[in-house]
Scaffold this motif. Structure first.
Motif, PDB file in Angstrom:
ATOM      1  N   GLY A 141     -16.071  17.541   4.649  1.00  0.00           N
ATOM      2  CA  GLY A 141     -14.856  16.713   3.929  1.00  0.00           C
ATOM      3  C   GLY A 141     -14.948  15.099   4.599  1.00  0.00           C
ATOM      4  N   PRO A 142     -14.110  14.521   4.092  1.00  0.00           N
ATOM      5  CA  PRO A 142     -14.112  13.065   4.876  1.00  0.00           C
ATOM      6  C   PRO A 142     -14.031  12.891   6.472  1.00  0.00           C
ATOM      7  CG  PRO A 142     -12.538  13.258   3.048  1.00  0.00           C
ATOM      8  CD  PRO A 142     -13.067  14.525   3.191  1.00  0.00           C
ATOM      9  N   ARG A 143     -14.779  11.837   6.927  1.00  0.00           N
ATOM     10  CA  ARG A 143     -14.819  11.554   8.339  1.00  0.00           C
ATOM     11  C   ARG A 143     -13.260  10.787   8.900  1.00  0.00           C
ATOM     12  NH1 ARG A 143     -20.459  10.035   7.331  1.00  0.00           N
ATOM     13  NH2 ARG A 143     -19.670   8.068   7.807  1.00  0.00           N
ATOM     14  N   VAL A 144     -12.861  10.141   7.762  1.00  0.00           N
ATOM     15  CA  VAL A 144     -11.417   9.433   8.283  1.00  0.00           C
ATOM     16  C   VAL A 144     -10.293   9.844   7.309  1.00  0.00           C
ATOM     17  CG1 VAL A 144     -10.593   7.197   8.582  1.00  0.00           C
ATOM     18  CG2 VAL A 144     -12.950   7.492   9.169  1.00  0.00           C
ATOM     19  N   PHE A 145      -9.296  10.116   7.773  1.00  0.00           N
ATOM     20  CA  PHE A 145      -8.205  10.324   6.791  1.00  0.00           C
ATOM     21  C   PHE A 145      -6.780   9.666   7.154  1.00  0.00           C
ATOM     22  CE2 PHE A 145      -4.481  13.221   6.156  1.00  0.00           C
ATOM     23  CZ  PHE A 145      -4.178  12.729   4.741  1.00  0.00           C
ATOM     24  N   HIS A 146      -6.211   8.803   6.093  1.00  0.00           N
ATOM     25  CA  HIS A 146      -5.056   7.933   6.481  1.00  0.00           C
ATOM     26  C   HIS A 146      -4.145   8.668   5.406  1.00  0.00           C
ATOM     27  CE1 HIS A 146      -6.853   4.972   8.734  1.00  0.00           C
ATOM     28  NE2 HIS A 146      -8.053   4.841   7.722  1.00  0.00           N
ATOM     29  N   LEU A 147      -2.722   9.060   5.921  1.00  0.00           N
ATOM     30  CA  LEU A 147      -1.629   9.292   5.208  1.00  0.00           C
ATOM     31  C   LEU A 147      -0.696   8.311   5.194  1.00  0.00           C
ATOM     32  CD1 LEU A 147       0.202  11.423   3.617  1.00  0.00           C
ATOM     33  CD2 LEU A 147       0.843  12.347   5.770  1.00  0.00           C
ATOM     34  N   VAL A 148      -0.254   7.680   3.896  1.00  0.00           N
ATOM     35  CA  VAL A 148       0.769   6.663   3.875  1.00  0.00           C
ATOM     36  C   VAL A 148       2.219   7.376   3.366  1.00  0.00           C
ATOM     37  CG1 VAL A 148       1.335   4.652   2.696  1.00  0.00           C
ATOM     38  CG2 VAL A 148      -1.033   4.991   3.390  1.00  0.00           C
ATOM     39  N   LEU A 149       3.054   7.509   4.176  1.00  0.00           N
ATOM     40  CA  LEU A 149       4.362   7.941   3.532  1.00  0.00           C
ATOM     41  C   LEU A 149       5.238   6.890   3.012  1.00  0.00           C
ATOM     42  CD1 LEU A 149       4.878  10.252   6.916  1.00  0.00           C
ATOM     43  CD2 LEU A 149       4.101  10.914   4.473  1.00  0.00           C
ATOM     44  N   LEU A 150       5.326   7.162   1.756  1.00  0.00           N
ATOM     45  CA  LEU A 150       6.266   6.003   0.922  1.00  0.00           C
ATOM     46  C   LEU A 150       7.658   6.469   0.640  1.00  0.00           C
ATOM     47  CD1 LEU A 150       5.591   3.748  -1.070  1.00  0.00           C
ATOM     48  CD2 LEU A 150       5.301   5.615  -2.854  1.00  0.00           C
ATOM     49  N   ASP A 151       8.296   5.655   1.098  1.00  0.00           N
ATOM     50  CA  ASP A 151       9.694   5.483   0.799  1.00  0.00           C
ATOM     51  C   ASP A 151       9.903   5.175  -0.773  1.00  0.00           C
ATOM     52  OD1 ASP A 151      12.529   5.106   0.657  1.00  0.00           O
ATOM     53  OD2 ASP A 151      12.899   5.275   2.688  1.00  0.00           O
ATOM     54  N   ASN A 152       9.953   3.777  -0.593  1.00  0.00           N
ATOM     55  CA  ASN A 152      10.324   2.937  -1.997  1.00  0.00           C
ATOM     56  C   ASN A 152      11.427   3.640  -2.822  1.00  0.00           C
ATOM     57  OD1 ASN A 152       9.262   0.814  -3.626  1.00  0.00           O
ATOM     58  ND2 ASN A 152       8.480   2.359  -5.141  1.00  0.00           N
ATOM     59  N   GLY A 153      12.391   3.268  -2.154  1.00  0.00           N
ATOM     60  CA  GLY A 153      13.906   3.539  -2.810  1.00  0.00           C
ATOM     61  C   GLY A 153      14.396   5.259  -2.567  1.00  0.00           C
ATOM     62  N   LEU A 157      15.594   5.014  -7.887  1.00  0.00           N
ATOM     63  CA  LEU A 157      14.435   4.370  -7.140  1.00  0.00           C
ATOM     64  C   LEU A 157      14.604   2.819  -7.277  1.00  0.00           C
ATOM     65  CD1 LEU A 157      11.580   6.701  -7.669  1.00  0.00           C
ATOM     66  CD2 LEU A 157      13.174   6.809  -5.752  1.00  0.00           C
ATOM     67  N   ARG A 158      14.802   2.097  -8.443  1.00  0.00           N
ATOM     68  CA  ARG A 158      14.897   0.909  -8.746  1.00  0.00           C
ATOM     69  C   ARG A 158      16.040   0.276  -8.864  1.00  0.00           C
ATOM     70  NH1 ARG A 158      10.429   1.000 -13.914  1.00  0.00           N
ATOM     71  NH2 ARG A 158      12.443   1.489 -14.916  1.00  0.00           N
ATOM     72  N   GLY A 159      17.133   1.148  -8.770  1.00  0.00           N
ATOM     73  CA  GLY A 159      18.545   0.578  -9.094  1.00  0.00           C
ATOM     74  C   GLY A 159      18.788   0.179 -10.453  1.00  0.00           C
ATOM     75  N   THR A 160      19.760  -0.096 -10.884  1.00  0.00           N
ATOM     76  CA  THR A 160      20.346  -0.288 -12.221  1.00  0.00           C
ATOM     77  C   THR A 160      20.614  -1.702 -12.698  1.00  0.00           C
ATOM     78  OG1 THR A 160      22.646   0.246 -11.619  1.00  0.00           O
ATOM     79  CG2 THR A 160      21.453   2.079 -12.327  1.00  0.00           C
ATOM     80  N   GLY A 161      20.094  -2.513 -11.914  1.00  0.00           N
ATOM     81  CA  GLY A 161      20.234  -4.092 -12.001  1.00  0.00           C
ATOM     82  C   GLY A 161      19.545  -4.639 -13.323  1.00  0.00           C
ATOM     83  N   SER A 162      18.444  -4.173 -13.779  1.00  0.00           N
ATOM     84  CA  SER A 162      17.820  -4.535 -14.892  1.00  0.00           C
ATOM     85  C   SER A 162      18.264  -3.887 -15.999  1.00  0.00           C
ATOM     86  CB  SER A 162      16.274  -4.274 -14.783  1.00  0.00           C
ATOM     87  OG  SER A 162      15.921  -2.881 -14.852  1.00  0.00           O
ATOM     88  N   GLU A 163      18.010  -4.566 -17.186  1.00  0.00           N
ATOM     89  CA  GLU A 163      18.351  -4.036 -18.536  1.00  0.00           C
ATOM     90  C   GLU A 163      17.828  -2.608 -18.920  1.00  0.00           C
ATOM     91  OE1 GLU A 163      18.651  -5.707 -23.201  1.00  0.00           O
ATOM     92  OE2 GLU A 163      17.171  -6.635 -21.934  1.00  0.00           O
ATOM     93  N   ILE A 164      16.758  -2.327 -18.688  1.00  0.00           N
ATOM     94  CA  ILE A 164      15.831  -1.143 -18.825  1.00  0.00           C
ATOM     95  C   ILE A 164      16.551   0.119 -18.054  1.00  0.00           C
ATOM     96  CG2 ILE A 164      13.925  -1.966 -17.367  1.00  0.00           C
ATOM     97  CD1 ILE A 164      13.785   0.545 -20.262  1.00  0.00           C
ATOM     98  N   ASP A 165      16.751  -0.351 -16.804  1.00  0.00           N
ATOM     99  CA  ASP A 165      17.126   0.792 -15.799  1.00  0.00           C
ATOM    100  C   ASP A 165      18.704   0.964 -16.201  1.00  0.00           C
ATOM    101  OD1 ASP A 165      14.912   1.306 -14.306  1.00  0.00           O
ATOM    102  OD2 ASP A 165      15.176  -0.545 -13.336  1.00  0.00           O
ATOM    103  N   ALA A 166      19.275   0.020 -16.650  1.00  0.00           N
ATOM    104  CA  ALA A 166      20.706   0.309 -16.936  1.00  0.00           C
ATOM    105  C   ALA A 166      20.876   1.179 -18.151  1.00  0.00           C
ATOM    106  CB  ALA A 166      21.628  -1.228 -17.430  1.00  0.00           C
ATOM    107  N   SER A 167      19.655   0.973 -19.265  1.00  0.00           N
ATOM    108  CA  SER A 167      19.828   1.696 -20.262  1.00  0.00           C
ATOM    109  C   SER A 167      19.361   3.405 -20.194  1.00  0.00           C
ATOM    110  CB  SER A 167      18.973   0.990 -21.584  1.00  0.00           C
ATOM    111  OG  SER A 167      17.562   1.226 -20.937  1.00  0.00           O
ATOM    112  N   LEU A 168      18.518   3.632 -19.071  1.00  0.00           N
ATOM    113  CA  LEU A 168      17.953   4.786 -18.984  1.00  0.00           C
ATOM    114  C   LEU A 168      18.928   5.930 -18.897  1.00  0.00           C
ATOM    115  CD1 LEU A 168      14.674   4.159 -16.968  1.00  0.00           C
ATOM    116  CD2 LEU A 168      15.061   4.544 -19.200  1.00  0.00           C
TER     117      LEU A 168
END
Length: 492
Positions: free
Chosen positions: A290-302, A355-366
């Motif tokens: 398998g790969p010789r180099v492995f990176h794991l990126v732990l994502l929060d993003n909300g 994750l994005r908040g409800t500040g935008s029109e699209i997110d407030a409508s979901l």
């Protein structure tokens, strides 16, 4: 989250346009009904399905309560196995990090698998700005990418396309991205799959860098798990010299024994299979394999902000099976693009606004993109009470209130356009806490029932645009109960 879908209108406008697309509705109806029926049959084979569902819920809830400890365990185990762990607070940080890691290899091409997290942050666009070409290798993701489109389903991102449309996309676009489609290509599934296989094979054999997501991370060993049906994941995870995995922090499970539960519930709920054709696991790096180099990126993003919400945090249990999409009457008619997010359907209606908040029109409508029928909750393999979270988020949109953003406690303002709803809810609260006023209002409504309109004027027009007001009974239930002695007198 990323601005990948910036510019999308609010859900009511997007859905209004989508339901008039007869081809789209036909594609969705056929696909969702087929998957739904197969899933029901596969689940019925398991006698202890209810117990597995409850076990999955409890494992996820336990993990989320102790997520800090388990994430540290993941980091220690991955590092001990030869991998490198990175932490990304948001989309910009994750994109910059992955771009730098690819640039350090000197390569300008990457192959990708399990791309939902990277679509969430807009990684392909960030890589393109740096002169790096990212090639999707899942068949449906390939169709979306070649068609310059957006995914519309969690499991089947190209569910909105039929076979004829896919053939046209392959004939028109494959040559611009690599090996062209064979001459005389028809729309039979076997020929389309073979065209994709030949197109992708040269990319697998050439690529030195792979980028993946993961379905699960096992904390006790630092093992990552990808389940898939085509074999593209196995190619992406084993052939490149460098592997970069971008994974949401909520994908953690404590032990291999816990993983066993989800390897039973996920395939049945998603592809209606007893087990996935390909289940790939990897732990760090191994010489000669398998790969010789492995990176794991732990994502929060909300995600930690969502975790702070006692009601909304259950959305983080999601294992991305898509069962809720396939039973949702709203998704079936509107399609995934109307949700303005990489996460469509009922789960997207509660996950994206957190994750994005409800500040935008699209997110407030979901949170309103639902009939609250409860079918999504019934099929969820980890028992996410989606209707409960939808109502919770509707209250947040209308009333505002306390929330957590980027780790800080904030007081959200009510979203614009909901003044009439706030006034109606306050009036209802006032009436329901005053029995005398409620009784008088009910009697007045019954006596004036002949003069009631079938639709509402002003702000109420939107609510009655797709439904009629229910008829008011001739007398309130309270009066009927008193008059008939609770129905004992036999009066109707």
């Amino acid at each position: 989250m990323s601005g990948t879908f910036v510019g999308m209108p609010a859900f009511p406008k997007a859905a209004h346009d989508a339901v008039r697309n007869t081809t789209l509705r036909g594609n969705l109806r056929h696909a969702t009904h087929t998957i739904r029926a197969k899933r029901a049959k596969a689940v019925a084979e398991v006698e202890d399905w209810a117990a597995l569902r409850e076990a999955g819920k409890r494992i996820k809830d336990h993990t989320l309560r102790h997520l800090d400890r388990y994430l540290e365990q993941v980091e220690e185990a991955v590092t001990a196995a030869g991998g490198v762990v990175h932490w990304a607070a948001d989309a910009d940080e994750a994109n910059a990090l992955v771009t730098r890691l690819v640039q350090e290899t000197g390569e300008t091409e990457v192959v990708k698998v399990k791309s939902m997290a990277t679509q969430e942050i807009g990684l392909n666009e960030a890589l393109a700005e740096a002169g790096i070409n990212a090639y999707e290798t899942d068949l449906a993701e390939l169709i979306v990418q070649l068609g310059k489109d957006r995914p519309s389903h969690i499991l089947v991102p190209a569910i909105h396309r039929n076979r004829g449309e896919i053939r046209d996309i392959f004939e028109r676009e494959m040559g611009e991205w690599g090996r062209p489609a064979p001459e005389g290509l028809t729309d039979t599934p076997a020929e389309l799959a073979e065209a994709a296989r030949l197109h992708l094979r040269e990319k697998f054999l050439r690529a030195k860098v792979g980028i993946s997501g993961a379905n699960f991370m096992v904390a006790e060993t630092g093992t990552l798990v990808v389940v898939e049906s085509e074999g593209n994941g196995r190619m992406c995870l084993t052939l490149p010299e460098t592997l970069i995995s971008v994974v949401g922090i909520e994908k953690t499970v404590p032990t291999w024994q816990d993983l066993e539960v989800f390897l039973q519930t996920l395939p049945r709920s998603s592809t209606a299979e007893r087990m996935n054709p390909y289940t790939s696991t990897w732990t760090g790096t191994t010489d000669g394999d398998g790969p010789r180099v492995f990176h794991l990126v732990l994502l929060d993003n909300g995600r930690t902000d969502t975790l702070a919400d006692e009601v909304g945090r259950q959305a983080l249990r999601c294992i991305r099976c898509s069962a809720c999409l396939n039973v949702c009457p709203v998704y079936e008619r509107a399609g995934g693009h109307a949700y303005g997010s990489v996460y469509p359907g009922p789960i997207g209606a509660i996950l994206s606004p957190q994750l994005r908040g409800t500040g935008s029109e699209i997110d407030a409508s979901l949170p309103y993109a639902s009939s609250l029928c409860g079918a999504c909750y019934e099929v969820c393999p980890v028992a996410i009470d989606i209707p409960e979270v939808l109502v919770h988020l509707r209250e947040r949109v209308v009333q505002g209130g306390p929330a957590v953003r980027r780790g800080n406690k904030v007081l959200l303002k009510p979203a614009k356009g909901h003044a009439a709803e706030r006034a109606a809810m306050r009036a209802a609260q006032w009436a329901f806490t005053r029995p005398g006023a409620l009784r008088a209002g009910q009697r007045l409504a019954s006596r004036t029932r002949r003069f009631h309109p079938r639709t509402l004027p002003g702000p109420g027009r939107a609510w009655t645009g797709g439904r009629e007001l229910p008829a008011v009974p001739a007398e309130p239930f309270r009066d009927w109960w008193q008059r008939t002695n609770g129905g004992k007198d036999g009066a109707k």
